[in-house]
Design a protein around this motif. Sequence first.
Motif, short mmCIF file in Angstrom:
data_model
loop_
_atom_site.label_atom_id
_atom_site.label_comp_id
_atom_site.label_asym_id
_atom_site.label_seq_id
_atom_site.Cartn_x
_atom_site.Cartn_y
_atom_site.Cartn_z
N UNK A 56 0.86 -1.18 0.00
CA UNK A 56 0.00 0.00 0.00
C UNK A 56 0.90 1.23 0.00
N UNK A 57 0.48 2.28 -0.70
CA UNK A 57 1.30 3.49 -0.71
C UNK A 57 0.42 4.68 -1.08
N UNK A 58 0.88 5.86 -0.76
CA UNK A 58 0.18 7.06 -1.16
C UNK A 58 0.88 7.70 -2.33
N UNK A 59 0.15 8.44 -3.12
CA UNK A 59 0.68 8.99 -4.36
C UNK A 59 -0.04 10.29 -4.67
N UNK A 60 0.64 11.16 -5.38
CA UNK A 60 -0.02 12.39 -5.83
C UNK A 60 -0.40 13.25 -4.66
N UNK A 61 0.59 13.53 -3.79
CA UNK A 61 0.35 14.39 -2.62
C UNK A 61 -0.81 13.89 -1.79
N UNK A 62 -0.81 12.61 -1.59
CA UNK A 62 -1.80 12.04 -0.67
C UNK A 62 -3.19 11.89 -1.25
N UNK A 63 -3.34 12.25 -2.53
CA UNK A 63 -4.70 12.17 -3.07
C UNK A 63 -5.11 10.75 -3.43
N UNK A 64 -4.11 9.98 -3.86
CA UNK A 64 -4.42 8.61 -4.29
C UNK A 64 -3.83 7.61 -3.31
N UNK A 65 -4.63 6.57 -3.02
CA UNK A 65 -4.13 5.42 -2.26
C UNK A 65 -3.90 4.30 -3.25
N UNK A 66 -2.70 3.77 -3.25
CA UNK A 66 -2.37 2.71 -4.19
C UNK A 66 -2.35 1.36 -3.48
N UNK A 67 -2.91 0.37 -4.15
CA UNK A 67 -2.82 -1.02 -3.67
C UNK A 67 -2.17 -1.83 -4.78
N UNK A 68 -1.02 -2.41 -4.48
CA UNK A 68 -0.28 -3.14 -5.51
C UNK A 68 -0.24 -4.62 -5.16
N UNK A 69 -0.22 -5.45 -6.18
CA UNK A 69 -0.16 -6.89 -5.95
C UNK A 69 -0.46 -7.61 -7.23
N UNK A 70 -1.49 -8.43 -7.20
CA UNK A 70 -1.77 -9.26 -8.37
C UNK A 70 -3.25 -9.59 -8.46
N UNK A 71 -3.71 -9.86 -9.65
CA UNK A 71 -5.06 -10.41 -9.85
C UNK A 71 -4.89 -11.90 -10.05
N UNK A 72 -5.31 -12.71 -9.06
CA UNK A 72 -5.06 -14.15 -9.17
C UNK A 72 -6.00 -14.80 -10.18
N UNK A 73 -5.43 -15.79 -10.89
CA UNK A 73 -6.27 -16.57 -11.80
C UNK A 73 -6.38 -18.01 -11.32
#
Lengths: 412, 346, 559
Positions: free
Chosen positions: B200-217
């Motif tokens: 998880x991370x913040x981006x764009x001066x705190x405007x966006x919350x990012x969730x990174x990982x994968x879409x499992x198949x």
Amino acid sequence: MSRRHFLGASAGALALGGLLSRAAAEEMRKREKQVLFVWLDGGISQLESWDPKPNTTFGGPFRSIPTSVPGVHFSELMPRLAKQMHRLCVVRSLSTKDNAHSSGVERIQRGDPKTRGVPYPYFGSAVAKLMGAGASQLPPYVWIKPGSGGFKPEEAGFLGPKYGALAFGDGQPPENLLRHPSLTAEEDDERNELRARLNARFAAHRAPAFTEANSYVFDTARELMKRAEIFDTTKLPAADVERYGRHDLGQHLLIARRMLEAGVRFVKVTSYGWDTHGDNFNGHASLVPKFDQAFSAILEDLAATGQLDHTLVIAMSEFGRTPRVNGHAGRDHFPEAWSLAMAGCGVRKGVVVGETNEQGTWVKSDGYDIGSLFHTWFAALGIDSVGDEYENNGQPLPIAHEEMNPIKEALA
Amino acid sequence: MKPLKPLSVAACDRQITCARFSPDGSVLAAGAIDGTVRRWRVGEKQLDPLPHLQGHHGWVCAVAFHPKEPRLFSADTWGQLRCQSFADDAPQTAWQLDTAHDGWLRQIAISPDGARLATCGRDQAVRVWTPEGKPVAEHRHTDDVFAVTVAPDGQHVIFGDRHGHLHAWDFAAKRIVRMFDATVLFKIDRIQDIGGLRALAFFGEGKLLLAAGTTPDKGATIQSTPTLLAFDFASGALRHTFRHGGVKDGFIEDLAVHPAGHLMAVTSGNPGEGRLLQFRPQEKEAFDSATQLPNCHAIALHPDARRFAIASTNRDSAGNGRRTDKEGAYPANSSPVSLFELPAPA
Amino acid sequence: MNSAWVTAHSPVLTKSLAIFIRSAAVTLAVAWSAYGAESLPRQIDGWIAAKAGAQAIAPQADDAEFLRRAWLDFAGDIPGAGQVRAFLADGSADKRARLIGELIDAPRFAERLADALNVMLMERRGDDAEWRAYLVESCRARKPWNVMAREILSPDYLDAKQRGAGFFTTKRLNKVGQQTVDYPGLTRDAARMFLGVDLQCAQCHNHLTVKGYKQADFNGLFVAFQNATLQKAVDAHATPWVSEGAVSARYDFVSVLTGVKGQTGPRVPFGEELAIPDLKGDDQWEVKPDKKTKQPGTPKFRPLREIAVRVATKDNPWFVRNIANRVWWLLMGRGLVEPLDLHHAANPPSHPELLDLLASELVAHDFDLRWLIRELALTQTYQRSSRLPAGVKPAPEELFAVAKERPLSAEQLARAFLHATGEWDRVSANPKASVSDDAKRYALGDLEAAFRAAFANAPKEPELTVNPTLCSALFLRNGEHVLWALKPRAGNLVERLAALPDAAQVADELYLSILTRLPADDERAEIAALLEKNAADRPRAIGRCAWALLSSAEFFSNH
């Protein structure tokens, strides 16, 4: 040369069923030996279950926990089974030859005997042949699994399709098991009585083998139909469903318990998806607790009714997983040193057989191939694994690898 | 796009799970699966090894530097959280909590002012601490918590669970104030819960919350597609979905936010698959995905925003059966650490 | 010298020599009897009677029993009630011979024989349209069996008329999962099907119990098959095909039991080894392999083709006796040599002179299977009843004193079932199944597939005996298909019967349509009682009676 004797065709089922009184049959059934065979397809990691090596090079992220047997630890992913260790016999010294699924699964389940050029029966088919269907007259070898069901004659190998597995796909009975909704029970009985009378007349002047075979399958079908409630998943008690876990493995072990209670000789339950070449640790963190919950539930239930004493219980895969962690945080196939667990009929309680070295990379003690386990299981069931033989077209064949022996320390 | 060539590659004889540069850029710290924290002194073009830090158990799975003070926080899969100095040859341990979590303590996050630490773990708990290791707040969740970060305002801890449910927790007020739906990062296959969230991370001066990982198949041998979701933090709405490649490309394992306004992520897929992705969350394609390294598990961006390090895995890391080396020993896999320099902007 | 002499001295003579001498003796006997003009069927019956001796023999099957048997064997089907009535009423003395002639000469015979050959040769490994077309066309054209065998073992894959035959080989060369290509299995099956010998146990050591099966016999054949590679259907090849590689050296083998080493070139089992020509490098190739175009090339020396020619010839006694034995089995339910794939000196035929006779006659008639089948059908042995005479104990099967109950294939069952229930026309005319329209509920293919699923053996299991299974029992009891056919529907059996006012008529039509005979008095009474009990819903009751007959052991065997 040890004494050898051949085993005849169709043991027991035909002769017993019609002759015993109901109460005697019930009593007999209660004492008859049965088998529960839990197959974790793909290879459960021994390091994340029965043989943890916490805080070592290959030990993985998890801790180990003490069990109900002092000095024996399991992975932290199996807290409930840890409390059942006093019932279990865990073999940590399995060492087998095949690291591929498609050949490995077969070889393990067939006991990997010396090559005879004929396909050997899977353990379930072997027991169906050697011990018969028993007083219940239900099919002797039932397989509960996700996915497709139906008749799996290929597991019987040279024994012939009669000893194949009857598979309940998704826990559902095989096609056409339930009486067709367009018929009432009376109508079904009426037409079957007519058929039986026709057959009796037909058989009157002919060699009996064919009509007997015909009757046998119709009778087995009838018994199965009568017990249809066993696999009616809507009839499973809610409390049990919670206890076993609301997932396939839980449901299927619960159905297995009911099958065993009804007297089915051999019940195999398969869980797929254990082949964690990637993300092994999160994967096992999800899979093992479900197995832990369901397997300990059935052990408890079988023990509570006294059934565990005459039921041989086995839980295993086709191999273990590599100590080395691959780049995708996974473990690969590892037949060289792995584990299985047993309990019940004829098995010593609360012991560990053999050990691996500190890192889990080699078996330190005597390594056992699957042939030794077949000997052990037959011995636990009271079958002479060295003296008894199959007879295939006039050729005697050993029922287990003739260069191996039962594991004495595993037997009660 | 041509692949970047590393300035140098430092060997590490064990696999690395996480890596970060100290705020002054002098030290790179990495968690290893043998319970040690590995360290390197950062040269202009090379990384020089420093003695390992001992004392953890299981895997060291998270390292984090205090933004202002010379403190390194590290956590392991047995639940230990520790604070120590990091720059000298024989660092001192300031404090150590052996059971900060019961079992796998997955991530550590620090507020931008360094006043608060947040941790999350397999024990379904999210905890907030002072930099001295004093407990401040606790939230008991109902699922394995995979990732945690602290909002720029320092008041909210964002955590995400195995099922892809993200929560913004006002830890002082003891309230969940908002939820974000990242459940595309989750799938049940047969009986396996596949949690695809990794960071998880913040981006764009705190405007966006990012969730990174994968879409499992698929489960077992996971087949999944690297994915990043960008949520509007204020409203909770999903703004962008970024995916790269196909199901053999695996997970975004780690993420770095570049001050120039783009993201740097590393992936680990099937054994042998892995790469650096540079992209902007609102775009469909990464503007740079050429640099490939097998199975990357960590990316650390140097404070100079020019250099960065990636911990990957050796080639041929996979294989069935017991493969031994020439001496008959059974060797472990390793994590080369590659130091790169971003090309000067055109 | 006579057979007794030969038999007495068999242990001393080599097996092939013994066979040769016996064949020679029989050839003389045949030539002698040709002068005596005794027909082959009479000679056959003579040998059977001679061995049966004092054993009580079942009388000839009655007309109904015979009619049903002939229809199932030669049409793969059962006659309609009208046809049964006609045959039973026919008073002519030669009606049985005429019926045999009509059935065997009908176009349907070729399809029925093709079905039987398919089940025998492929053992339910799968279906293939070209393979089926090849079998049907070959049977229709009365292609000699040696020509068929040669084409099956080594077809010209570029010839549209032969390439379907390659399915025997190409299907067996398909890889399964991670397992290696099963060359030993293919070798074994080729020897079983065409030579009547199961050499499986002779791969790794001389056979433990059969003295005559040696490692060299298996491996000589194995060399040729192992050298074949499965190729995809591409370019000029419309079907998957098999290429042969270059063979330049003999094949080494060692016994895992004794450690004794051996060597063999390509060789027909029990026959001469083929000389491997001394060619090297490019000389070995007629058409060189091309790596770029992935063409496997064609070698000058092609062991598989050579072996096919030497297997499928009248000069190979194993080949001849195997097919004679299998055709005998097809009609009689038991081979003169049993098991069918275990011919060897210590497992002699139950009637050695008879097998010799059939073998030599078949050769004299150019391997014409249709001719042999007709001759066998005209014997008393074939036309015997399967009912034991009252008070008589069952005779040993090998005396053929009583006709044997034989299995019906899924194909025969499906057709018989559909004709019996009067649904054949409807499903044959229906191109596609429609769930919403009851009359179009099933197409013919659906029912054939359902019957195969319920009644065919698992792949690689020979269908030799009647083998009821739980699957088949449940299919009959509760399956949709069966119950659908038994609902009254325009033109079908149940509707036709429901219109008959008289219970005795219903019973007669039921038994004629389903069991190809008239009911006995107690059977009529039984049906009448059931119908009376269910007078309120007669059609459903009739459906249940029909069901009972259709699921009876009598329907399920060819008796």
